[in-house]
Design an enzyme around this catalytic site. Structure first.
Site, short mmCIF file in Angstrom:
data_model
loop_
_atom_site.label_atom_id
_atom_site.label_comp_id
_atom_site.label_asym_id
_atom_site.label_seq_id
_atom_site.Cartn_x
_atom_site.Cartn_y
_atom_site.Cartn_z
N LYS A 110 -35.14 -42.62 13.66
CA LYS A 110 -34.07 -41.98 12.87
C LYS A 110 -32.78 -42.78 13.00
O LYS A 110 -32.08 -43.01 12.01
CB LYS A 110 -33.82 -40.54 13.32
N LYS A 189 -48.69 -44.12 7.31
CA LYS A 189 -49.30 -42.91 7.91
C LYS A 189 -49.04 -41.72 7.00
O LYS A 189 -47.91 -41.54 6.52
CB LYS A 189 -48.64 -42.67 9.28
N LYS A 192 -45.81 -35.43 6.19
CA LYS A 192 -45.02 -34.52 5.35
C LYS A 192 -43.66 -35.15 5.04
O LYS A 192 -43.07 -34.89 4.01
CB LYS A 192 -44.80 -33.20 6.07
#
Ligand code: ADP
Ligand code: TRP
Length: 320
Positions: A110, A189, A192
């Site tokens: 992040k 990968k 969501k």
């Protein structure tokens, strides 16, 4: 053996969640004590809209129940209904070196993306350690992306036990190499958070559309292809019989096969695989009261276990 795992209600569950984690959860529940929960506190770290969080929690519960979670045997609850875990998280925070969390990839990613991570995201692995340790878990079935979090849990349990005496059981991860990373339709990968998923229960027509969009290379139909480098083949491995898979392997290597053919078959197989569970999923959608009742009973069973471990930790550190 006590087996525990959690899934974040950060969106609708997808086939990566199923093959990477849920299938193992469902298989392991027969011979073990299964403890599975919906990690809603964890989902908060990405700042979901309240209405989405509320809806996704129920959707995850319905997915699990439709796919065969045994509500009699297995303890199934929503993380925030057992808030003892947040107290244990604080206790564990006080033995967790900051540098250990700075090394965690979820947080580092992040920061690398230029996002301003909140404190919840930084502390995410400590909350996960509390989830695991508060239930004296032995085995944690997850996908490969969670390996580091289980290692951190073992580190934190070790720090605590060394400082305050034997209090926590050290858990082990359970990661099946064959399904450790299920690719998404863009080849990364499946997740969501990448908008690259095929949901377990999305309409069958939309499963077809998404499969047709799976990214492949541009090797022409006539030429031989390497199945091991193909996202379509990686997904075929999950649902095709060993005999059929051998045939596809041959077709890829021989040449003369277009990716479109493999995609069509993949869509059929995926739809067939999940079709038996759709009916049950639809019934649950019309019986939300039952789903909430299951979670409530699960939370009561989970609380009884969590309170005991928390008490042990409170006494160990001198809070009591
Ligand atoms: P997501 O990345 O979609 O948000 P979660 O982090 O909620 O998924 O993961 C729930 C479980 O599913 C975890 O055990 C995780 O390791 C597993 N999982 C998620 N995506 C995949 C994938 N693409 N391949 C294998 N396992 C996965
Ligand atoms: N971090 C896990 C994931 O994103 C979800 C999770 C939360 C979890 N607590 C857990 C998984 C405890 C296993 C055990 O997939």
């Amino acid at each position: 053996m006590r087996v525990l795992s959690g899934i974040q209600p950060s969106g609708r569950l997808h086939i990566g969640n199923y093959f990477g984690a849920m299938r193992q959860h469902l298989q392991l529940q027969a011979q073990n004590e299964g403890f599975y929960f919906i990690a809603d506190y964890h989902a908060m770290t990405s700042g979901p809209k309240p209405a989405d969080l509320r809806a996704n929690k129920l959707a995850v519960a319905m997915d699990y129940l439709a796919l065969g979670l045994d509500t009699e045997k297995t303890v199934f609850w929503c993380q925030s209904d057992v808030p003892q875990v947040t107290e244990l998280c604080w206790i564990l925070s006080c033995v967790t070196p900051k540098a250990l969390l700075e090394r965690c990839t979820t947080y580092k990613d992040k920061v690398a993306q230029g996002l301003a991570p909140n404190h919840g995201l930084f502390a995410y692995p400590v909350l996960q350690a509390a989830d695991i340790l508060i239930f004296d878990s032995n085995l944690v079935p997850v996908g490969a992306d969670q390996k580091q979090h289980i290692e951190v849990t073992r580190d934190i349990a070790g720090f605590f036990n060394n400082t305050y005496g034997e209090t926590f059981v050290l858990p082990k991860d359970y990661i099946l190499a064959s399904v450790a990373v299920v690719p998404g339709i863009d080849g990364r990968k499946m997740s969501k958070s990448y908008d690259n998923t095929i949901e377990i229960f999305e309409p069958e027509s939309s499963v077809k559309k998404k499969v047709m969009k799976i990214v492949t290379d541009s090797i022409p139909v006539e030429s031989p292809k390497d199945p091991d480098k193909c996202n379509v083949f990686a997904l075929l491995k999950l649902v095709a019989s060993p005999e059929e898979l051998k045939e596809w392997d041959k077709k890829y290597r021989q040449g003369g096969m277009g990716y479109g053919d493999a995609k069509k078959r993949l869509a059929e197989l995926l739809i067939e695989f999940f079709r038996p569970y759709r009916q049950k999923r639809a019934e649950l959608e019309n019986n939300v009261g039952y789903v909430k009742e299951v979670l409530k009973k699960g939370a009561e069973r989970a609380t009884a276990v969590a309170e005991k471990t928390l008490k042990r930790a409170r006494v160990a550190v001198g809070l009591e």
